[in-house]
Design a protein around this motif. Structure first.
Motif, PDB file in Angstrom:
ATOM      1  N   VAL A 235      47.983 133.057  42.554  1.00  0.00           N
ATOM      2  CA  VAL A 235      47.255 132.546  40.977  1.00  0.00           C
ATOM      3  C   VAL A 235      46.942 131.103  40.845  1.00  0.00           C
ATOM      4  O   VAL A 235      47.811 130.348  41.525  1.00  0.00           O
ATOM      5  N   ARG A 236      45.913 130.771  40.559  1.00  0.00           N
ATOM      6  CA  ARG A 236      45.203 129.374  40.135  1.00  0.00           C
ATOM      7  C   ARG A 236      44.865 129.204  38.979  1.00  0.00           C
ATOM      8  O   ARG A 236      44.352 129.944  38.262  1.00  0.00           O
ATOM      9  N   VAL A 237      45.604 127.952  38.572  1.00  0.00           N
ATOM     10  CA  VAL A 237      45.416 127.555  37.028  1.00  0.00           C
ATOM     11  C   VAL A 237      44.910 126.153  37.086  1.00  0.00           C
ATOM     12  O   VAL A 237      45.334 125.127  37.627  1.00  0.00           O
ATOM     13  N   GLY A 238      43.588 125.921  36.512  1.00  0.00           N
ATOM     14  CA  GLY A 238      42.977 124.579  36.255  1.00  0.00           C
ATOM     15  C   GLY A 238      43.367 123.683  35.624  1.00  0.00           C
ATOM     16  O   GLY A 238      44.342 123.927  34.629  1.00  0.00           O
ATOM     17  N   GLN A 239      42.868 122.557  35.365  1.00  0.00           N
ATOM     18  CA  GLN A 239      43.177 121.454  34.706  1.00  0.00           C
ATOM     19  C   GLN A 239      42.980 121.512  33.277  1.00  0.00           C
ATOM     20  O   GLN A 239      42.081 122.094  32.571  1.00  0.00           O
ATOM     21  N   GLY A 240      44.038 121.180  32.422  1.00  0.00           N
ATOM     22  CA  GLY A 240      44.025 121.325  31.121  1.00  0.00           C
ATOM     23  C   GLY A 240      44.243 122.623  30.486  1.00  0.00           C
ATOM     24  O   GLY A 240      44.329 122.935  29.428  1.00  0.00           O
ATOM     25  N   SER A 241      44.415 123.684  31.398  1.00  0.00           N
ATOM     26  CA  SER A 241      44.760 125.136  30.890  1.00  0.00           C
ATOM     27  C   SER A 241      46.202 125.209  30.315  1.00  0.00           C
ATOM     28  O   SER A 241      47.292 124.296  31.050  1.00  0.00           O
ATOM     29  N   SER A 242      46.548 126.130  29.516  1.00  0.00           N
ATOM     30  CA  SER A 242      47.876 126.437  29.039  1.00  0.00           C
ATOM     31  C   SER A 242      48.193 127.974  29.454  1.00  0.00           C
ATOM     32  O   SER A 242      47.428 128.593  28.694  1.00  0.00           O
TER      33      SER A 242
END
Length: 272
Positions: free
Chosen positions: A71-78
């Motif tokens: 899983v990859r979660v990008g900048q500023g995501s929640s």
């Protein structure tokens, strides 16, 4: 380790073993009525063999969420409380500034009726409402998925499209740009207004700011939390007559004021 150290170590070991033995004896005496306590093994970020989550340092993942595998979660995501993102048989990608709200489930597909291997790809500035299910599909930038909606394998939600709350979008359905789809099964309802399209972007911005507040609160140590509890009690709002009798003017300390930027500025109209 000196002689004294060995004695202290041996004494500590003996006390621990004695306590464990007494606990086991007590359980036997209680028979079927004893309670066996187990510690929680919850891990917010969890590897699965050689697959591991990659979360940007500026993203917020709530403590009770589960982000598992590829899983990859990008900048500023929640990723909010109670969410599960399970990238076990395929991969999940979450872009920048996206919010996946409480109790939502994101999974992937390795095998299905169509025989397609499907990852889940979620773009930038996407809002996914509470308790949504997103399975093996693609959600493009600045799209909106309502609360309790279900998106099945192969679904594509295009940019500035909206899936209404509670909708069931069937396999391989495409929700076109600027349209609202709802119902079970989901179908075209109407076109989005310019105000609604602006709201999608504003919603993402609101959650970026709100996530910063939650991240800061979750990072606080125990003593700071207790100190703020004391401050809130001290500066609690009283009846104006009560305060005037005491000659007290109460001003809330800045650290107890929720930042204004987590709410939309109603005085400004969005320009599309």
């Amino acid at each position: 380790m000196g002689s004294l150290g060995r004695v202290v170590y041996s004494l500590g070991n003996w006390i621990r073993e004695t306590g464990q033995a007494m606990d086991r004896l007590g359980c036997r005496l209680q028979g079927n009525y004893y309670f066996h306590e187990q510690l929680s093994r919850h891990r917010t970020l969890m590897n699965l063999f050689d697959k591991f989550p990659v979360v940007d340092k500026d993203a917020f993942v709530a403590p009770s969420a589960s982000v598992i595998g590829d899983v990859r979660v990008g900048q500023g995501s929640s990723i909010w409380y109670g969410c599960v993102l399970r990238g076990d048989v395929n991969n999940i990608t979450v872009g920048s500034g996206t919010n996946i709200q409480d109790n939502s489930l994101v999974h992937v597909a390795k095998s299905n009726l169509s025989g397609k291997v499907l990852p889940t790809i979620i773009g930038d500035n996407v809002t996914i409402g509470h308790s949504a299910v997103v399975h093996g599909c693609t959600i493009e930038d600045e799209a909106f998925v309502g609360m309790g909606a279900t998106l099945l394998d192969g679904v594509v939600v295009e940019k500035h499209a909206m899936v209404a709350a509670g909708a069931l979008v069937r396999q391989n359905t495409r929700v076109p740009y600027g349209e609202v789809w709802g119902g079970n099964p989901a179908k075209f309802l109407r076109k989005l207004t310019s105000e609604e399209i602006a709201f999608i972007s504003q919603s993402a911005t609101n959650y970026i700011n709100l996530a910063k507040v939650h991240a800061a609160e979750n990072a606080k140590p125990f003593d700071e939390i207790e100190f703020e509890k004391m401050l809130r009690k001290k500066y609690a709002r009283r009846d104006e007559e009560y305060d005037s009798m005491l000659g007290v003017v109460r001003e809330t300390p800045p650290e107890l004021v929720l930042p204004d930027n987590i709410l939309p500025d109603k005085s400004k109209k969005a320009v599309v």
